[in-house]
Enzyme design. Structure first.
Site, PDB file in Angstrom:
ATOM      1  N   GLY A 241     -11.070  14.198  17.924  1.00  0.00           N
ATOM      2  CA  GLY A 241     -10.760  15.401  18.689  1.00  0.00           C
ATOM      3  C   GLY A 241     -12.025  16.188  18.946  1.00  0.00           C
ATOM      4  O   GLY A 241     -13.083  15.891  18.383  1.00  0.00           O
TER       5      GLY A 241
ATOM      6  N   VAL B 233     -15.310  15.588  16.685  1.00  0.00           N
ATOM      7  CA  VAL B 233     -15.017  14.962  15.394  1.00  0.00           C
ATOM      8  C   VAL B 233     -14.674  13.487  15.637  1.00  0.00           C
ATOM      9  O   VAL B 233     -13.880  13.167  16.528  1.00  0.00           O
ATOM     10  CB  VAL B 233     -13.840  15.677  14.685  1.00  0.00           C
TER      11      VAL B 233
ATOM     12  N   ASP C 288     -12.508  31.697  10.551  1.00  0.00           N
ATOM     13  CA  ASP C 288     -11.962  31.006  11.723  1.00  0.00           C
ATOM     14  C   ASP C 288     -10.647  30.319  11.343  1.00  0.00           C
ATOM     15  O   ASP C 288     -10.451  29.135  11.610  1.00  0.00           O
ATOM     16  CB  ASP C 288     -12.993  29.979  12.227  1.00  0.00           C
TER      17      ASP C 288
ATOM     18  N   LYS D  31     -18.240  15.111  11.801  1.00  0.00           N
ATOM     19  CA  LYS D  31     -18.229  16.169  12.812  1.00  0.00           C
ATOM     20  C   LYS D  31     -19.643  16.401  13.312  1.00  0.00           C
ATOM     21  O   LYS D  31     -20.548  16.655  12.514  1.00  0.00           O
ATOM     22  CB  LYS D  31     -17.669  17.436  12.150  1.00  0.00           C
TER      23      LYS D  31
HETATM   24  N1  LIG Z   1     -11.319  15.897   8.217  1.00  0.00           N
HETATM   25  C1  LIG Z   1     -10.602  15.607   9.309  1.00  0.00           C
HETATM   26  N2  LIG Z   1      -9.752  14.560   9.317  1.00  0.00           N
HETATM   27  C2  LIG Z   1      -9.019  14.258  10.410  1.00  0.00           C
HETATM   28  N3  LIG Z   1      -9.056  14.967  11.559  1.00  0.00           N
HETATM   29  C3  LIG Z   1      -9.891  16.009  11.639  1.00  0.00           C
HETATM   30  C4  LIG Z   1     -10.701  16.394  10.530  1.00  0.00           C
HETATM   31  N4  LIG Z   1     -11.409  17.499  10.881  1.00  0.00           N
HETATM   32  C5  LIG Z   1     -11.061  17.780  12.153  1.00  0.00           C
HETATM   33  N5  LIG Z   1     -10.150  16.901  12.623  1.00  0.00           N
HETATM   34  C6  LIG Z   1      -9.519  16.876  13.952  1.00  0.00           C
HETATM   35  O1  LIG Z   1     -10.508  17.058  14.951  1.00  0.00           O
HETATM   36  C7  LIG Z   1     -10.107  18.065  15.865  1.00  0.00           C
HETATM   37  C8  LIG Z   1     -11.323  18.798  16.418  1.00  0.00           C
HETATM   38  O2  LIG Z   1     -11.898  19.579  15.412  1.00  0.00           O
HETATM   39  P1  LIG Z   1     -12.846  20.803  15.756  1.00  0.00           P
HETATM   40  O3  LIG Z   1     -14.040  20.311  16.518  1.00  0.00           O
HETATM   41  O4  LIG Z   1     -13.108  21.522  14.476  1.00  0.00           O
HETATM   42  O5  LIG Z   1     -12.033  21.703  16.746  1.00  0.00           O
HETATM   43  P2  LIG Z   1     -10.871  22.745  16.472  1.00  0.00           P
HETATM   44  O6  LIG Z   1     -10.951  23.150  15.044  1.00  0.00           O
HETATM   45  O7  LIG Z   1     -11.209  23.844  17.414  1.00  0.00           O
HETATM   46  O8  LIG Z   1      -9.588  22.030  16.822  1.00  0.00           O
HETATM   47  C9  LIG Z   1      -9.189  18.975  15.047  1.00  0.00           C
HETATM   48  O9  LIG Z   1      -8.253  19.620  15.857  1.00  0.00           O
HETATM   49  C10 LIG Z   1      -8.528  18.010  14.081  1.00  0.00           C
HETATM   50  O10 LIG Z   1      -7.302  17.539  14.585  1.00  0.00           O
HETATM   51 MG   LIG Z   2     -12.053  22.926  13.495  1.00  0.00          MG
END
Ligand SMILES: Nc1ncnc2c1ncn2[C@@H]1O[C@H](COP(=O)(O)OP(=O)(O)O)[C@@H](O)[C@H]1O
Ligand SMILES: [Mg+2]
Length: 341
Positions: free
Chosen positions: A30, A37, A146, A52
């Site tokens: 995502g 990520v 956040d 990330k």
């Molecule tokens: N540790 C993790 N394991 C699985 N999915 C994750 C993890 N961290 C983040 N994600 C997924 O990645 C997406 C994007 O994360 P991020 O860039 O932080 O954007 P946001 O927090 O604005 O949605 C999140 O919405 C989540 O679904």
């Molecule tokens: Mg996030």
């Protein structure tokens, strides 16, 4: 600049299969406004991680870099069942990265988008887990800043008593005040303003109580199906957080007892001094308001009672069961379980 853009802003598929700082990138999970990520393989330990990659402009901001290093360390030091464990944080080719446990499941944002308002029992279960994570972080001197549904990951729980296991993620990945980051050069806000506390907007020092506010907004949305303030543009939304009263939750959820409105009024108070002292205190107030009132439109379900720890008392107080006179009505939309069986 060719180095960092190749890592971050290329087409997502360009990174698949590539090795970045000891991780082989498998697929994009995502992206938010400031990061992408990926699911990746830690080649040293041969395990799956979430990797990330933060937007290169964040790496160029010295204040952010310092905070990123400091707060990733602090977050990694917290060993808590509801905080995503951080394995490593660093920098490669001008891009800051963070490797953490890969949480298989969904995030609360997609859950709310899919299901709309959630059943009270589910909300209390999820809220209690997030609250314990936030309070633990606060005890370590960390403020999240956040709290939002996208930063709450929902995995399958262990059994039917614990249908979901919730993780909080992304500590310290926002700046101290909105004036420093979050806004692009053209003044557009990246991300969401639905959960931002009044003191964050006005640039006052923030502490744990800004997370009580953000968390209150998230829990409100879980129950109402929408955040407390809905406005047509960013400026109106910022104004509302600072000066408008949130609409009573019972306007959206008439099945909930009126005392819940006072609980949210307190969590969403403009003055941090007027909020509950902790996130768990807010959840305790909410649980009491939801389960204590006689004004609920429907009798609490067994799950509601179990969540509230009231099952035994209520069993004792209940008259002996009689056969139900009417066939059961289909559950309202919000009562659909989070995970279908
Ligand atoms: N540790 C993790 N394991 C699985 N999915 C994750 C993890 N961290 C983040 N994600 C997924 O990645 C997406 C994007 O994360 P991020 O860039 O932080 O954007 P946001 O927090 O604005 O949605 C999140 O919405 C989540 O679904
Ligand atoms: Mg996030």
């Amino acid at each position: 600049m060719a180095r960092d853009t190749s890592l971050f802003s290329g087409r997502p598929s360009e990174l698949i299969g590539r090795q970045v700082a000891g991780y082989r990138i498998e697929r994009e999970i995502g992206r938010g406004g400031m990061a992408v990520v990926y699911r990746a393989r830690d080649l040293r330990l041969d395990r799956t991680v979430a990797l990330k990659l933060l937007a290169p402009e964040l790496a160029r901001n010295d204040t952010f870099r310092r905070r990123f290093t400091h707060e990733s360390r602090a977050a990694a030091a917290i060993d808590h069942p509801h905080i995503v464990p951080v394995f490593e944080a660093g920098e490669t080719d001008g891009v800051l990265y963070i490797a953490m446990r890969y949480v298989s499941g969904s995030d609360l944002r997609s859950l709310l988008d899919r299901q709309g308002p959630l059943p009270p029992g589910t909300v209390l279960r999820i809220a209690a887990q997030v609250a314990s994570a936030l309070d633990a972080a606060h005890e370590h001197g960390l403020v999240h800043r956040d709290v939002k549904p996208g930063n709450i990951l929902v995995a399958r729980g262990t059994d039917s008593d614990h249908p979901e296991h919730v993780y909080l993620t992304d500590f310290g990945l926002t700046k101290k005040s909105l004036s420093l980051t979050g806004f692009t050069t053209v003044g557009q806000f990246v991300g969401t303003l639905d959960y931002v506390a009044p003191e964050q907007i006005s640039g006052k020092p923030v502490d744990a109580r800004c997370d009580v506010y953000g968390f209150g907004c998230v829990v409100y949305e879980c129950l109402a199906g929408h955040p407390p303030f809905r406005r047509d543009d960013d400026m109106a939304l910022l104004w509302a957080h600072q000066f408008d009263e949130p609409p009573p939750l019972t306007e959206a959820r008439s099945d909930l007892a009126p005392p819940v409105d006072a609980v949210f009024r307190r969590a969403l108070a403009k003055n941090p001094d007027h909020r509950q002292d902790s996130c768990l205190a807010f959840v305790a107030d909410l649980r009491a308001a939801m389960t204590g009132g006689a004004a609920t439109a429907h009798a609490p379900t067994e799950v509601d009672l179990r969540v509230a720890g009231l099952e035994k008392e209520s069993r004792a107080a209940r008259p002996p069961r009689k056969p139900a006179p009417d066939p059961p009505k289909p559950p309202p939309r919000w009562a659909a379980p989070v995970f279908g069986r």
